[in-house]
Write an enzyme that holds these catalytic residues in place. Structure first.
Site: not given
Ligand code: CP3
Length: 356
Positions: A51, A161, A87, A38, A42
């Site tokens: 965003r 999910y 994602d 990640r 944000r």
């Molecule tokens: O690592 C990176 O920078 C690449 C991008 C990336 C995102 N999600 C962007 C994201 C990667 C590799 C993921 C993986 C992901 N997504 C996982 C596995 C890793 C982990 O965190 O356990 C999972 C479970 C998800 C599903 C997911 N997507 C969730 C649970 C959420 C919400 C949680 C949160 O942080 O608010 C997301 C949203 C998400 N994915 C964001 C980003 C940058 C936030 C979105 C926003 O800007 O509102």
């Protein structure tokens, strides 16, 4: 490789790509490579600026935005790898699953029955096209000295999910299915394994140098139940990927009790969460697989000297493994100060020479 050659390799400054590939394969490196899960997100003001105008899914679906956002952390901090912005749930949007992020994922029409599974038609390739376009653009922009990481969700985590409107930490649907209708769960995991494989294969074809599989929810399974459900589905993915393939990293959260099971799958790298002792795990499985991790993401709140101290400790522990990639034990939190990430990357870059 002979000892002399290995020594010479350690003294020459490697390219980021060489450093990353060698660490994955357990070959000598000048220092452990560093990147953060990640790393685009944000906590970065330049991310928040885009965003503010664009929804998260729109950002994933626009190759230009996805390329730009993938590069933001690399420009600021110069990590050793760029992960493509997307994602793990993006592939599912090609299959008539109505997905929104608020900001956590929400699915209006979850998969819970045989007929739901049959309904899952469509094209993963279509859903993955913007991500693959972004990957190609990143490879063009970065040249061949910086690795780009592609990724996908593991079958178990995707199923978690896909089966819930909104996932809660007890994974109610999957847990119930596993005891009441394991055959249906097996079918579901088979279908998810096809999706994971397809998503990884497409990114590999688009130029990904390394692939990471996120099994965020595997840690809630006992070893016995991991071996029954999540493990075989992961094995299916690893076996189905065309060879030769890029190195594969498997991340599972809260999976200290599963490290032997993860190593048994023979990925190139096992990525550890922050709760496990890197040195102990290195002694246990570190000659079979390389290790990635595992700073507590919250440690990035600490002053720079404390971050450097913890990084030095990880560098020392990681030397017990055949290869080590410095990373967090989970993703960067939105509340992390930019200075914390800067201190982490700087300590990783400078710490290898100064750590006894
Ligand atoms: O690592 C990176 O920078 C690449 C991008 C990336 C995102 N999600 C962007 C994201 C990667 C590799 C993921 C993986 C992901 N997504 C996982 C596995 C890793 C982990 O965190 O356990 C999972 C479970 C998800 C599903 C997911 N997507 C969730 C649970 C959420 C919400 C949680 C949160 O942080 O608010 C997301 C949203 C998400 N994915 C964001 C980003 C940058 C936030 C979105 C926003 O800007 O509102």
């Amino acid at each position: 490789m002979g000892l002399e050659v290995a020594k010479a390799e350690q003294q020459r400054e490697m390219t980021r790509l060489e450093r990353m590939l060698c660490a994955c394969r357990g070959q000598p490196t000048d220092r452990p490579p560093v990147w953060l899960m990640r790393q685009a997100g944000r906590y970065l003001p330049e991310y928040r600026e885009i965003r503010a105008r664009t929804s998260f899914l729109e950002m994933c679906r626009d190759p230009e935005i996805a390329t730009e956002v993938s590069l933001q952390p690399y420009r600021r901090f110069g990590m050793d790898a760029v992960i493509v912005f997307s994602d793990i749930l993006v592939p599912l949007t090609g299959l008539d699953l109505e997905l929104t992020f608020q900001p956590g994922p929400r699915i209006e029409n979850p998969i819970r029955s045989e007929s739901d599974l049959d309904r899952l038609e469509g094209s993963v390739a279509e859903a993955m096209r913007p991500t693959c376009d972004a990957l190609r653009a990143l490879k063009t922009k970065l040249g061949n000295e910086t690795p780009v990481i592609g990724f996908a969700g593991a079958p178990w985590t995707l199923a978690a999910y896909a089966s819930e409107k909104k996932l809660s930490r007890d994974l109610a649907q999957l847990s119930t299915l596993s005891y009441r209708d394991p055959t249906l769960l097996d079918r579901m995991l088979e279908r998810m394994a096809e999706i994971t494989t397809e998503a990884l294969r497409l990114q590999s074809e688009a130029g990904a140098d390394v692939l990471q599989i996120f099994d965020t929810w595997a840690g809630m399974l006992s070893s016995e139940r991991f071996q029954r459900f999540a493990g075989p589905a992961l094995r299916r993915v690893l076996n189905a990927l065309p060879t030769p393939r890029p190195p594969v990293i498997i991340f599972a959260r809260g999976a200290g009790h599963l490290v032997d099971d993860l190593a048994d799958l023979e990925p190139d790298v096992v990525s550890l969460d922050w709760r496990v002792d890197l040195e102990q795990v290195a002694g246990r499985i570190g000659q079979r697989v390389s290790l990635q991790g595992n700073l507590d993401p919250a440690a990035l709140m600490a002053p720079a000297p404390e971050i450097a101290r913890q990084v030095a400790q990880l560098i020392r522990a990681g030397r017990k493994a055949r290869g080590h990639i410095l990373n967090l034990g989970h993703g960067v939190l939105p509340t992390i100060p930019v200075e914390g990430v800067a201190a982490f990357v700087a300590a990783a870059r400078d710490g290898a020479q100064t750590t006894p």
